[in-house]
Design a protein around this motif. Structure first.
Motif, mmCIF file in Angstrom:
data_model
loop_
_atom_site.group_PDB
_atom_site.id
_atom_site.type_symbol
_atom_site.label_atom_id
_atom_site.label_comp_id
_atom_site.label_asym_id
_atom_site.label_seq_id
_atom_site.Cartn_x
_atom_site.Cartn_y
_atom_site.Cartn_z
ATOM 1 N N ASP A 1 -7.654 10.220 5.086
ATOM 2 C CA ASP A 1 -6.487 10.947 4.558
ATOM 3 C C ASP A 1 -5.320 10.074 4.140
ATOM 4 O O ASP A 1 -4.180 10.549 4.094
ATOM 5 N N PHE A 2 -5.538 8.824 3.836
ATOM 6 C CA PHE A 2 -4.478 8.001 3.237
ATOM 7 C C PHE A 2 -4.457 8.278 1.728
ATOM 8 O O PHE A 2 -5.527 8.421 1.110
ATOM 9 N N GLN A 3 -3.246 8.337 1.181
ATOM 10 C CA GLN A 3 -3.072 8.592 -0.256
ATOM 11 C C GLN A 3 -2.735 7.293 -0.974
ATOM 12 O O GLN A 3 -1.874 6.542 -0.498
ATOM 13 N N PRO A 4 -3.367 7.032 -2.126
ATOM 14 C CA PRO A 4 -3.017 5.832 -2.895
ATOM 15 C C PRO A 4 -1.585 5.923 -3.408
ATOM 16 O O PRO A 4 -1.139 6.993 -3.804
ATOM 17 N N GLU A 5 -0.870 4.804 -3.365
ATOM 18 C CA GLU A 5 0.531 4.799 -3.813
ATOM 19 C C GLU A 5 0.748 3.802 -4.942
ATOM 20 O O GLU A 5 0.756 4.188 -6.084
ATOM 21 N N LYS A 6 0.852 2.506 -4.589
ATOM 22 C CA LYS A 6 1.228 1.498 -5.594
ATOM 23 C C LYS A 6 0.363 0.262 -5.431
ATOM 24 O O LYS A 6 -0.002 -0.086 -4.300
ATOM 25 N N THR A 7 0.152 -0.423 -6.528
ATOM 26 C CA THR A 7 -0.573 -1.690 -6.474
ATOM 27 C C THR A 7 0.347 -2.789 -5.921
ATOM 28 O O THR A 7 1.530 -2.835 -6.245
ATOM 29 N N VAL A 8 -0.224 -3.643 -5.080
ATOM 30 C CA VAL A 8 0.477 -4.860 -4.640
ATOM 31 C C VAL A 8 -0.172 -6.040 -5.361
ATOM 32 O O VAL A 8 -1.404 -6.183 -5.324
ATOM 33 N N TYR A 9 0.650 -6.853 -6.002
ATOM 34 C CA TYR A 9 0.148 -8.046 -6.690
ATOM 35 C C TYR A 9 0.328 -9.239 -5.775
ATOM 36 O O TYR A 9 1.456 -9.565 -5.401
ATOM 37 N N GLN A 10 -0.785 -9.829 -5.391
ATOM 38 C CA GLN A 10 -0.740 -11.030 -4.537
ATOM 39 C C GLN A 10 -0.641 -12.233 -5.469
ATOM 40 O O GLN A 10 -1.631 -12.612 -6.110
ATOM 41 N N CYS A 11 0.566 -12.801 -5.566
ATOM 42 C CA CYS A 11 0.814 -13.905 -6.502
ATOM 43 C C CYS A 11 0.850 -15.200 -5.706
ATOM 44 O O CYS A 11 1.566 -15.295 -4.703
ATOM 45 N N GLN A 12 0.113 -16.174 -6.134
ATOM 46 C CA GLN A 12 0.080 -17.420 -5.363
ATOM 47 C C GLN A 12 -0.380 -18.592 -6.214
ATOM 48 O O GLN A 12 -1.001 -18.415 -7.258
ATOM 49 N N GLY A 13 -0.067 -19.789 -5.716
ATOM 50 C CA GLY A 13 -0.476 -21.010 -6.406
ATOM 51 C C GLY A 13 0.412 -22.160 -5.974
ATOM 52 O O GLY A 13 1.147 -22.065 -4.990
ATOM 53 N N ILE A 14 0.306 -23.246 -6.728
ATOM 54 C CA ILE A 14 1.156 -24.406 -6.452
ATOM 55 C C ILE A 14 2.475 -24.196 -7.209
ATOM 56 O O ILE A 14 2.487 -24.119 -8.442
ATOM 57 N N ALA A 15 3.537 -24.103 -6.440
ATOM 58 C CA ALA A 15 4.827 -23.735 -7.041
ATOM 59 C C ALA A 15 5.408 -24.863 -7.884
ATOM 60 O O ALA A 15 5.243 -26.043 -7.548
ATOM 61 N N HIS A 16 6.036 -24.497 -8.969
ATOM 62 C CA HIS A 16 6.858 -25.468 -9.710
ATOM 63 C C HIS A 16 8.039 -24.729 -10.322
ATOM 64 O O HIS A 16 7.981 -23.504 -10.530
ATOM 65 N N VAL A 17 9.084 -25.438 -10.589
ATOM 66 C CA VAL A 17 10.298 -24.793 -11.077
ATOM 67 C C VAL A 17 10.106 -24.459 -12.554
ATOM 68 O O VAL A 17 9.787 -25.342 -13.350
ATOM 69 N N PRO A 18 10.247 -23.172 -12.920
ATOM 70 C CA PRO A 18 10.035 -22.808 -14.327
ATOM 71 C C PRO A 18 11.023 -23.514 -15.246
ATOM 72 O O PRO A 18 12.189 -23.684 -14.879
ATOM 73 N N THR A 19 10.530 -23.921 -16.408
ATOM 74 C CA THR A 19 11.424 -24.594 -17.356
ATOM 75 C C THR A 19 12.185 -23.554 -18.178
ATOM 76 O O THR A 19 13.263 -23.836 -18.698
ATOM 77 N N THR A 20 11.607 -22.324 -18.284
ATOM 78 C CA THR A 20 12.300 -21.278 -19.057
ATOM 79 C C THR A 20 13.470 -20.734 -18.234
ATOM 80 O O THR A 20 13.344 -20.520 -17.023
#
Ligand code: COA
Length: 285
Positions: free
Chosen positions: A112-131
Motif C-alpha cells: 500500500d505504498f503510493q508512488p510519489e516522485k523520482t529521486v535522481y542519484q547524481c554522483q561522480g568525480i566533482a569538479h568546479v563548473p566553468t559555466t
C-alpha cells in the motif's frame, strides 16, 4: 532463520550484508544509521545476516523506512515482505515514506505504498563548473557552526514537512556545512559528510535554484577531484544542470513512495518557502 534486533549485530556482518547487493555503505554508515534509528535483521543458523529493515522516527506521527535488503540467496521467498510487516508493527498509525529501488517497487506497492516522485542519484568525480550560474543568490555564504543548528532545523522542517531535530543535530557533528545568510537570517544550507565511496551532500534546503547552487558550490570546490554524491528530486532546472556540469550526472534513480499522508500533504506551499533540493540520504529522506 530467526529475527533479531539490529542493535547487537557486528558492523562487519552488516557491512558484508549490504555489499552482497552491491550497496556502497561502509561499516561507519551502518553505525550512523543505527544511532539514529531502529531495525531488525534476519539471521541464518550460524548468525549470518540474510535480511534487514530499519525505520527512523521523526516526531510522533511520521517515519522513514530504509536499509531493506535480503541477500540474493533469499530473494523472492517473501523475506522482505515478512521483515516489512515486523516494521509496521513498530510504527502503527504513522505516515511512512521510503525511497524504493526498481527491485523493490512491487513489494512496496503490495504493501500500500503510493508512488510519489523520482529521486535522481547524481554522483561522480566533482569538479568546479566553468559555466557561470544564470542567477545570483542574494546574501552571504558562511561556514555553519553549532549556533546555526536551530535555524537549520527550522528551514529543513519547512522543506521536508516534519521537524528532524535529532537528525540535523547529528548531521552537524559529522558534516561540514555552508549557509546562505540574509543579514543574520539563515535562508539556505547544505551539509556534506563522508559516505560510501566518498562524500554525500545533503540535505540541501533552499528557496530557489540559485540559492541551492550557492550553498552546494563550496562543497564541490572542497571535494574537487574526489567522489561526491547528491540525491535530489530535481530532474531539471538550474540546480540539476549545475550538478551535471559539476561532474555529478544521474547514475541511477529510485522512487519516493508514501503510505498514509502524501508528499503534497506535507508541503507548506508558497514560492518563498524553503524546498528540499537534496535528501539527507535515500534511507533518511
Ligand atoms: C527488493 C528486495 C528487498 C526484495 O526482497 P525479497 O525478499 O525478494 O522480497 P519478497 O520475497 O518479500 O517479495 C515481495 C514481493 O516482490 C515480488 N518480487 C520479489 N522479487 C522479485 C523479482 N525479482 N521480480 C519480480 N517480483 C519480485 C514478490 O513476488 C512479492 O510480490 P507479491 O507481494 O506480489 O507476492 C530484494 O530484492 C533486495 O534486497 N534487493 C537489493 C536491495 C534493494 O534494492 N533493496 C530495496 C531498497 S528500497
Amino acid at each position: 532463520m530467526r529475527i533479531a534486533d539490529i542493535e547487537g549485530i557486528g558492523l562487519d556482518r552488516l557491512h558484508a550484508h549490504s555489499l552482497s547487493v552491491g550497496w556502497p555503505h561502509r561499516a561507519e554508515d551502518w553505525q550512523f544509521l543505527r544511532e539514529l534509528g531502529h531495525g531488525f535483521v534476519a539471521l541464518d543458523e550460524i548468525g549470518r545476516v540474510l535480511g534487514s529493515a530499519m525505520w527512523f522516527q521523526y516526531g510522533p506521527d511520521f517515519a522513514t523506512i530504509g536499509m531493506v535488503i535480503t541477500s540474493p540467496r533469499l530473494q523472492t521467498l517473501g523475506a522482505a515482505q515478512w521483515l516489512m510487516k515486523r516494521v509496521f508493527d513498530k510504527v502503527p498509525g504513522r505516515d511512512l515514506r521510503l525511497n524504493a529501488t526498481r527491485a523493490a517497487r512491487r513489494l512496496y506497492l503490495s504493501l500500500d505504498f503510493q508512488p510519489e516522485k523520482t529521486v535522481y542519484q547524481c554522483q561522480g568525480i566533482a569538479h568546479v563548473p566553468t559555466t557561470a550560474s544564470p542567477a545570483k543568490a542574494c546574501g552571504d555564504i558562511r561556514v555553519l557552526g553549532e549556533s546555526d543548528i536551530l535555524a537549520a532545523v527550522e528551514i529543513d522542517a519547512a522543506g521536508f514537512g516534519v521537524r528532524r531535530t535529532v537528525l540535523i543535530e547529528k548531521l552537524f557533528v559529522h558534516s561540514s556545512g555552508y549557509g546562505l545568510f540574509d543579514g543574520k537570517k539563515l535562508t539556505a544550507f547544505a551539509l556534506c559528510r563522508p559516505f560510501g565511496r566518498g562524500h554525500v551532500v545533503g540535505p540541501i534546503v533552499a528557496q530557489s535554484d540559485a540559492d541551492a547552487i550557492a550553498v552546494v558550490r563550496p562543497h564541490v570546490i572542497d571535494r574537487s577531484g574526489s567522489f561526491l554524491r547528491v540525491d535530489t528530486h530535481m530532474g531539471n532546472g538550474e540546480f540539476a544542470a549545475f550538478l551535471s556540469h559539476a561532474g555529478l550526472p544521474v547514475f541511477d534513480t529510485v522512487l519516493t513512495m508514501s503510505r498514509g499522508k502524501r508528499l503534497a500533504d506535507f508541503a507548506a506551499g508558497g514560492s518563498a518557502m524553503p524546498k528540499t533540493f537534496a535528501l539527507a540520504s535515500q534511507t533518511l529522506g
